[in-house]
Design a protein around this motif. Structure first.
Motif, PDB file in Angstrom:
ATOM      1  N   PHE A  63       5.931   3.118  -0.843  1.00  0.00           N
ATOM      2  CA  PHE A  63       5.128   2.553   0.238  1.00  0.00           C
ATOM      3  C   PHE A  63       4.634   3.702   1.112  1.00  0.00           C
ATOM      4  CE2 PHE A  63       4.369   0.332   4.276  1.00  0.00           C
ATOM      5  CZ  PHE A  63       3.554  -0.701   3.807  1.00  0.00           C
ATOM      6  N   PRO A  64       3.356   3.704   1.495  1.00  0.00           N
ATOM      7  CA  PRO A  64       2.760   4.898   2.119  1.00  0.00           C
ATOM      8  C   PRO A  64       3.166   5.178   3.566  1.00  0.00           C
ATOM      9  CG  PRO A  64       1.155   3.131   2.004  1.00  0.00           C
ATOM     10  CD  PRO A  64       2.351   2.661   1.234  1.00  0.00           C
ATOM     11  N   LEU A  65       3.821   4.227   4.239  1.00  0.00           N
ATOM     12  CA  LEU A  65       4.188   4.449   5.632  1.00  0.00           C
ATOM     13  C   LEU A  65       5.694   4.324   5.802  1.00  0.00           C
ATOM     14  CD1 LEU A  65       1.356   2.272   6.019  1.00  0.00           C
ATOM     15  CD2 LEU A  65       1.515   3.683   8.045  1.00  0.00           C
ATOM     16  N   SER A  66       6.201   5.022   6.801  1.00  0.00           N
ATOM     17  CA  SER A  66       7.622   4.913   7.121  1.00  0.00           C
ATOM     18  C   SER A  66       7.884   3.653   7.930  1.00  0.00           C
ATOM     19  CB  SER A  66       8.075   6.134   7.924  1.00  0.00           C
ATOM     20  OG  SER A  66       7.516   6.091   9.240  1.00  0.00           O
ATOM     21  N   ARG A  67       9.133   3.310   8.065  1.00  0.00           N
ATOM     22  CA  ARG A  67       9.530   2.161   8.879  1.00  0.00           C
ATOM     23  C   ARG A  67       8.962   2.258  10.292  1.00  0.00           C
ATOM     24  NH1 ARG A  67      15.454   2.296  11.177  1.00  0.00           N
ATOM     25  NH2 ARG A  67      14.312   3.772  12.496  1.00  0.00           N
ATOM     26  N   CYS A  99      -2.811  -7.328   9.460  1.00  0.00           N
ATOM     27  CA  CYS A  99      -2.473  -6.055  10.107  1.00  0.00           C
ATOM     28  C   CYS A  99      -1.752  -5.137   9.119  1.00  0.00           C
ATOM     29  CB  CYS A  99      -1.604  -6.316  11.326  1.00  0.00           C
ATOM     30  SG  CYS A  99      -1.120  -4.831  12.220  1.00  0.00           S
ATOM     31  N   LEU A 100      -0.854  -5.710   8.339  1.00  0.00           N
ATOM     32  CA  LEU A 100      -0.118  -4.924   7.348  1.00  0.00           C
ATOM     33  C   LEU A 100      -1.072  -4.350   6.299  1.00  0.00           C
ATOM     34  CD1 LEU A 100       2.707  -4.047   6.335  1.00  0.00           C
ATOM     35  CD2 LEU A 100       2.787  -6.195   5.053  1.00  0.00           C
ATOM     36  N   LYS A 101      -1.976  -5.175   5.814  1.00  0.00           N
ATOM     37  CA  LYS A 101      -2.945  -4.708   4.811  1.00  0.00           C
ATOM     38  C   LYS A 101      -3.845  -3.627   5.392  1.00  0.00           C
ATOM     39  CE  LYS A 101      -3.121  -8.944   2.056  1.00  0.00           C
ATOM     40  NZ  LYS A 101      -3.965 -10.106   1.623  1.00  0.00           N
ATOM     41  N   ASP A 102      -4.219  -3.791   6.639  1.00  0.00           N
ATOM     42  CA  ASP A 102      -5.095  -2.815   7.289  1.00  0.00           C
ATOM     43  C   ASP A 102      -4.405  -1.469   7.444  1.00  0.00           C
ATOM     44  OD1 ASP A 102      -7.627  -2.248   8.728  1.00  0.00           O
ATOM     45  OD2 ASP A 102      -6.283  -1.975  10.439  1.00  0.00           O
ATOM     46  N   MET A 103      -3.158  -1.470   7.828  1.00  0.00           N
ATOM     47  CA  MET A 103      -2.456  -0.183   7.984  1.00  0.00           C
ATOM     48  C   MET A 103      -2.243   0.511   6.646  1.00  0.00           C
ATOM     49  SD  MET A 103       1.540  -1.198   8.939  1.00  0.00           S
ATOM     50  CE  MET A 103       1.194  -2.531  10.092  1.00  0.00           C
ATOM     51  N   VAL A 104      -2.072  -0.280   5.579  1.00  0.00           N
ATOM     52  CA  VAL A 104      -1.938   0.308   4.246  1.00  0.00           C
ATOM     53  C   VAL A 104      -3.269   0.915   3.815  1.00  0.00           C
ATOM     54  CG1 VAL A 104      -1.574  -0.220   1.806  1.00  0.00           C
ATOM     55  CG2 VAL A 104      -0.042  -1.190   3.523  1.00  0.00           C
ATOM     56  N   ARG A 105      -4.356   0.189   4.073  1.00  0.00           N
ATOM     57  CA  ARG A 105      -5.689   0.660   3.691  1.00  0.00           C
ATOM     58  C   ARG A 105      -6.040   1.959   4.407  1.00  0.00           C
ATOM     59  NH1 ARG A 105      -7.984  -3.665   4.674  1.00  0.00           N
ATOM     60  NH2 ARG A 105      -8.791  -3.241   6.782  1.00  0.00           N
ATOM     61  N   LYS A 106      -5.599   2.104   5.640  1.00  0.00           N
ATOM     62  CA  LYS A 106      -5.928   3.300   6.435  1.00  0.00           C
ATOM     63  C   LYS A 106      -4.986   4.469   6.165  1.00  0.00           C
ATOM     64  CE  LYS A 106      -7.989   0.790  10.340  1.00  0.00           C
ATOM     65  NZ  LYS A 106      -7.796   0.404  11.764  1.00  0.00           N
ATOM     66  N   SER A 107      -3.920   4.223   5.457  1.00  0.00           N
ATOM     67  CA  SER A 107      -2.905   5.285   5.261  1.00  0.00           C
ATOM     68  C   SER A 107      -3.334   6.293   4.198  1.00  0.00           C
ATOM     69  CB  SER A 107      -1.568   4.664   4.859  1.00  0.00           C
ATOM     70  OG  SER A 107      -1.686   4.006   3.625  1.00  0.00           O
TER      71      SER A 107
END
Length: 391
Positions: free
Chosen positions: A314-318, A383-391
């Protein structure tokens, strides 16, 4: 238009709460006496299929009383989980005992295999007592926490407790309404399996009394003693004689009035929790390397808390996920800091803490209130999908 704030977990007070509290006020039964207290105790006991229940001020006080009733003293040891809220462990220190921290399994509850290994490799059974080889102290009890509405592996844990004569105190503060669908404990509720069970009605729980808790036990004598201790151990109410050190731990009639109204809605709340959890699960299924933390398939869980599990890749940390949600006015939380790493507990022993460390790094709790609607969940997922897309 400004976005609304979506809180993590808040009460749902749309039933008879105001009616019952108003009745309590009008009759002037607002303190620790009053009919709502005994009615609430009776309803909870009947619901969880326990022979009785004793109300208290919160789950922490309930665990404290359970430890006293278990005979735990400053010369004893209590096995506790590392992955829990600190309130499950602090009462061990209230009675002066020593905690030893145990790892979790995939239920997030205490790992029975490591507990069994610890008992075999680090202890001796002497005259029916489990003795810690390192200190010579008696290991008298184990606190088992049912995390987020899941149920720990009680089949194995109770078998181990029987083998080594350990008192089992169930911290079911998050699990009222969770019960087994299959196996040797089919139909039995979390909290009603061990020697003592404790429920909490804090403001963020599935039902609330604002604050408050409940003690259940299969032993009516112990429940009577619990009521005695929670009411200042008053042996003569007229002359104010007290035969033990007691505590001012009783629930008020106002709290119980809230609780009674909440109990009327508990099954509806659980249905909503299950429905919303399933909707979350379906909506995030297309996002790679993330999932909803599952509940045991052999139980009916109340699904109190919903947890995102950030898988490898997963591209982002907790913490990055929590921060991104916060910017969008969505309240999320990590799981607790491990108790054995907290400042008051750094000097106490732990046994092979491994899985708890992984879960601590990978869990994000997302909004789960029973008044959540699908549009709220859609916003969380977007919001979750958006943060993944921007990561």
């Amino acid at each position: 238009m400004e976005q609304k704030f979506i809180p993590l977990s808040v009460p749902n007070l749309k039933g008879n709460e105001l009616k019952y509290v108003t009745q309590a006020v009008e009759t002037e039964w607002v303190s620790t006496g009053g009919p709502y207290v005994t009615d609430f105790e009776s309803v909870v006991a009947q619901y969880v299929k326990a022979p009785g229940a004793v109300s208290c001020q919160n789950g922490t006080s309930g665990i404290h009383i359970a430890l006293i009733l278990s005979g735990v003293t400053q010369n004893d040891i209590v096995i506790v989980p590392s992955l829990t809220f600190i309130a499950a462990v602090n009462p061990v220190r209230y009675v002066g005992a020593e905690p030893i921290f145990m790892d979790c399994d995939d239920t997030l509850g205490l790992d029975p295999e490591k507990l069994r290994e610890f008992c075999k490799s680090e202890c001796s059974l002497e005259d029916g007592k489990l003795i810690d080889n390192a200190t010579g102290k008696h290991i008298k009890a184990v606190v088992v926490v049912h995390v987020f509405g899941n149920i720990a592996n009680m089949t194995e844990l109770l078998e181990i407790a029987t083998t080594y004569n350990l008192t089992v105190i169930e911290d079911a503060t998050e699990a009222i309404g969770s019960y087994f669908l299959d196996g040797p404990y089919k139909g039995m509720h979390a909290g009603a399996l061990g020697h003592f069970g404790i429920y909490s009605f804090n403001g963020n729980k599935i039902i609330t009394t604002g604050g408050g808790g409940m003690i259940v036990s299969p032993d009516i004598g112990q429940l009577q003693h619990a009521k005695h201790l929670t009411t200042q151990a008053k042996s003569d109410e007229v002359n104010f004689y007290h035969d033990e050190i007691g505590f001012n731990y009783r629930m008020t009639n106002l709290q119980a009035a809230l609780g009674l109204a909440q109990m009327e809605q508990l099954e509806t709340f659980i249905h909503t929790k299950i429905t919303n959890y399933q909707y979350y699960t379906e909506q995030i299924a297309t996002i790679e390397h993330i999932s909803m933390l599952p509940f045991r398939e052999d139980i009916r869980s109340n699904r109190w808390f919903y947890s995102l599990y950030l898988e490898e890749g997963f591209p982002l940390s907790r913490d990055e996920v929590i921060a991104a949600f916060s910017k969008q006015k969505i309240q999320t939380r990590p799981i607790w800091g491990l108790i054995n790493e907290q400042i008051p507990y750094k000097g106490f022993r732990s046994f092979k803490i491994e899985k708890a460390l992984e879960y601590q790094k990978r869990i994000v709790n997302v909004p789960c209130s029973t008044n959540l609607d699908t549009s709220d969940i859609d916003r969380v997922v977007a919001c979750l999908k958006d943060m993944v897309r921007k990561s």
